[in-house]
Design an enzyme around this catalytic site. Structure first.
Site, PDB file in Angstrom:
ATOM      1  N   ASN A 209       0.839  -1.196   0.000  1.00  0.00           N
ATOM      2  CA  ASN A 209       0.000   0.000   0.000  1.00  0.00           C
ATOM      3  C   ASN A 209       0.877   1.251   0.000  1.00  0.00           C
ATOM      4  O   ASN A 209       2.103   1.161  -0.071  1.00  0.00           O
ATOM      5  CB  ASN A 209      -0.960  -0.017   1.198  1.00  0.00           C
ATOM      6  CG  ASN A 209      -0.218  -0.143   2.512  1.00  0.00           C
ATOM      7  OD1 ASN A 209       0.575   0.716   2.887  1.00  0.00           O
ATOM      8  ND2 ASN A 209      -0.456  -1.256   3.219  1.00  0.00           N
ATOM      9  N   ASP A 279      -4.606  -6.328   4.826  1.00  0.00           N
ATOM     10  CA  ASP A 279      -5.730  -7.128   5.324  1.00  0.00           C
ATOM     11  C   ASP A 279      -5.785  -8.496   4.651  1.00  0.00           C
ATOM     12  O   ASP A 279      -6.356  -9.446   5.194  1.00  0.00           O
ATOM     13  CB  ASP A 279      -7.048  -6.401   5.076  1.00  0.00           C
ATOM     14  CG  ASP A 279      -7.154  -5.124   5.899  1.00  0.00           C
ATOM     15  OD1 ASP A 279      -6.682  -5.130   7.046  1.00  0.00           O
ATOM     16  OD2 ASP A 279      -7.686  -4.119   5.377  1.00  0.00           O
ATOM     17  N   LYS A 289       9.558 -16.903 -10.521  1.00  0.00           N
ATOM     18  CA  LYS A 289       8.755 -15.840 -11.123  1.00  0.00           C
ATOM     19  C   LYS A 289       7.689 -16.420 -12.043  1.00  0.00           C
ATOM     20  O   LYS A 289       7.965 -17.277 -12.887  1.00  0.00           O
ATOM     21  CB  LYS A 289       9.661 -14.902 -11.933  1.00  0.00           C
ATOM     22  CG  LYS A 289       8.902 -13.794 -12.637  1.00  0.00           C
ATOM     23  CD  LYS A 289       9.821 -12.964 -13.522  1.00  0.00           C
ATOM     24  CE  LYS A 289       9.013 -11.948 -14.329  1.00  0.00           C
ATOM     25  NZ  LYS A 289       9.862 -11.178 -15.247  1.00  0.00           N
ATOM     26  N   PHE A 323      -4.858   3.337  14.625  1.00  0.00           N
ATOM     27  CA  PHE A 323      -5.197   4.342  13.616  1.00  0.00           C
ATOM     28  C   PHE A 323      -6.324   3.807  12.747  1.00  0.00           C
ATOM     29  O   PHE A 323      -6.375   2.607  12.442  1.00  0.00           O
ATOM     30  CB  PHE A 323      -3.976   4.639  12.737  1.00  0.00           C
ATOM     31  CG  PHE A 323      -3.113   5.744  13.249  1.00  0.00           C
ATOM     32  CD1 PHE A 323      -3.089   6.984  12.619  1.00  0.00           C
ATOM     33  CD2 PHE A 323      -2.325   5.557  14.365  1.00  0.00           C
ATOM     34  CE1 PHE A 323      -2.291   7.999  13.097  1.00  0.00           C
ATOM     35  CE2 PHE A 323      -1.515   6.566  14.858  1.00  0.00           C
ATOM     36  CZ  PHE A 323      -1.502   7.810  14.211  1.00  0.00           C
ATOM     37  N   LYS A 337     -14.367   0.906  15.099  1.00  0.00           N
ATOM     38  CA  LYS A 337     -13.091   0.206  15.310  1.00  0.00           C
ATOM     39  C   LYS A 337     -12.656   0.287  16.771  1.00  0.00           C
ATOM     40  O   LYS A 337     -12.161  -0.684  17.342  1.00  0.00           O
ATOM     41  CB  LYS A 337     -12.031   0.830  14.404  1.00  0.00           C
ATOM     42  CG  LYS A 337     -10.753   0.038  14.271  1.00  0.00           C
ATOM     43  CD  LYS A 337      -9.874   0.666  13.176  1.00  0.00           C
ATOM     44  CE  LYS A 337      -8.650  -0.170  12.903  1.00  0.00           C
ATOM     45  NZ  LYS A 337      -7.818   0.417  11.809  1.00  0.00           N
ATOM     46  N   LYS A 341     -12.560  -3.452  18.628  1.00  0.00           N
ATOM     47  CA  LYS A 341     -11.230  -4.009  18.879  1.00  0.00           C
ATOM     48  C   LYS A 341     -10.744  -3.765  20.301  1.00  0.00           C
ATOM     49  O   LYS A 341      -9.591  -4.003  20.619  1.00  0.00           O
ATOM     50  CB  LYS A 341     -10.243  -3.461  17.854  1.00  0.00           C
ATOM     51  CG  LYS A 341     -10.681  -3.782  16.428  1.00  0.00           C
ATOM     52  CD  LYS A 341      -9.607  -3.578  15.400  1.00  0.00           C
ATOM     53  CE  LYS A 341     -10.132  -4.005  14.028  1.00  0.00           C
ATOM     54  NZ  LYS A 341      -9.087  -3.953  12.984  1.00  0.00           N
TER      55      LYS A 341
END
Length: 402
Positions: A209, A279, A289, A323, A337, A341
């Site tokens: 990301n 995730d 490869k 975060f 969240k 959590k």
């Protein structure tokens, strides 16, 4: 916070040098031991004898004036200082410091000292706004130097605007306020995750990301500045922690980050999960490869372990914060969240907002604790954001019932 401190006062060549006389006097009256280093140009504005009389210490100007053969003067002064104040700091001095130039006694000491350095700029309004000066101050701020903003008003050059050296009383107040927070997390062990993870497909491909790790690194550096013992678990980034006291643990995948966070979790007091952990990961990986083929390639993905939720479920004495990087309905998703959590705080980050994205040097967040008390931390540098987050956590920990 000033009493019994060893303070170096660096005076550079500007008309505001006369205010440094009053600053020397007030610091001495507060019980500090003050040693003044002047540039040659500063001595054109104010006599060194004035500072000697006010500080009751010799004044240093010449790098090669070695009064004690058993010591190297500029290293001895650098080691002696508990803190350093530059007032006034001219555009020239700021530029030298940002460029690593050490061509006189003051700049040589500044490169050698490990003390906190407070910079009080003073110059013409247009000089202060010049892009090179702004860039130099931005660089120094990122390196951990502390700025005392100049005031607005009538300047010696006749202009009216920003650039006037802050008054001695305000400089001392700013330094004392900062010093009072320096030990805010003393004795605490802080565990922070940062950066992205990379989920391997084959030897040349992976999913990842846009996280740069800058927010997590800022949190680690500020926690160390506040006196904490810090462990930083980071995914693959190009950053280096500026504080040598930070213990860095490098990982690549979400699974490796999970293991590292759980290894250090039991001994931690504060845990902040700032990493952007994948995730999902490819269900099947390849040792060689994958060659290009005709048609589409479908990669089946499987869930990674939820690091934050597992820590929230396992916590005992730890304060756990996470975060929530969102692009739509950030507060709604962030609160969900926080509760789901079992967190003590959530830092909600609207990454779609201008100036608050992954790779930038600024951010804007909403801090929410488990009582759902909310604090908006508006757009500013990630270092400043990090400090506000850590001070908010510290306050919440003090407010918790024993």
């Amino acid at each position: 916070m000033i009493q019994n401190k060893n303070i170096l006062l660096g005076v550079s060549g500007g008309i505001a040098a006369y205010k440094a006389c009053a600053l020397t006097s007030k610091l001495t009256q507060e019980g500090a031991d003050v040693k003044v280093i002047m540039t040659e140009n500063a001595a054109r504005f104010v006599s060194p004898l004035t500072f000697q009389a006010l500080s009751r210490n010799p004044v240093h100007i010449d790098t090669f004036d070695e009064k004690d053969p058993a010591k190297v003067a500029h290293i001895d002064l650098a080691d002696w200082a508990d803190m350093t104040i530059l007032a006034p700091a001219t555009a020239n001095l700021i530029g030298k410091l940002a460029g690593g130039i050490a061509d006189d006694m003051l700049t040589t000491v500044l490169l050698a000292t490990q003390s906190s350095v407070y910079i009080a700029p003073a110059m013409n309004v247009h000089m202060y706004a010049h892009p090179s000066v702004m860039e130099n101050m931005k660089r120094l701020d990122a390196w951990g130097y502390h700025f005392i903003e100049p005031g607005d008003g009538y300047l010696a050059c006749g202009y009216v605007g920003k650039g006037r050296l802050e008054e001695p009383e305000s400089i001392i107040e700013t330094v004392e306020q900062h010093q009072s927070t320096q030990a805010e997390l003393s004795g605490k062990k802080v565990l922070i995750s940062a950066g992205p993870t990379q989920e391997r497909i084959d030897p040349v491909r992976f999913f990842t990301n846009h996280s740069s790790g800058k927010m997590g690194f800022a949190l680690a550096e500020e926690a160390a500045n506040l006196g904490a013992e810090v462990v930083l678990v980071t995914g693959p980034v190009s950053l280096e922690a500026r504080n040598s006291q930070i213990k860095r643990v490098d990982v690549v995948s979400a699974a490796e980050m999970y293991e590292a966070m759980h290894d250090h979790f039991p001994s931690s007091d504060i845990v902040i999960k700032a990493a952007a952990v994948a995730d999902y990961r490819p269900k099947q990986t390849f040792d060689e490869k994958m060659k290009k083929q005709s048609g589409n390639w479908h990669v089946e993905m499987e869930r990674t372990q939820d690091i934050l939720q597992s820590l929230g479920e396992r916590k005992a004495h730890q304060f756990v914060a996470g975060f929530a990087a969102e692009t739509t309905s950030p507060v709604e998703y962030g609160l969900n969240k926080l509760n789901k959590k079992n967190l003590d705080a959530i830092i909600i980050n609207d990454v779609a907002a201008e100036g608050a994205g992954f790779a930038g040097d600024t951010n804007a967040v909403t801090y929410v604790n488990k009582a759902e008390d909310t604090k908006e931390i508006t757009l500013r540098s990630k270092q400043e954001i990090a400090k506000e987050i850590l001070l908010s956590i510290s306050r919440d920990m003090k407010d918790e019932p024993k």
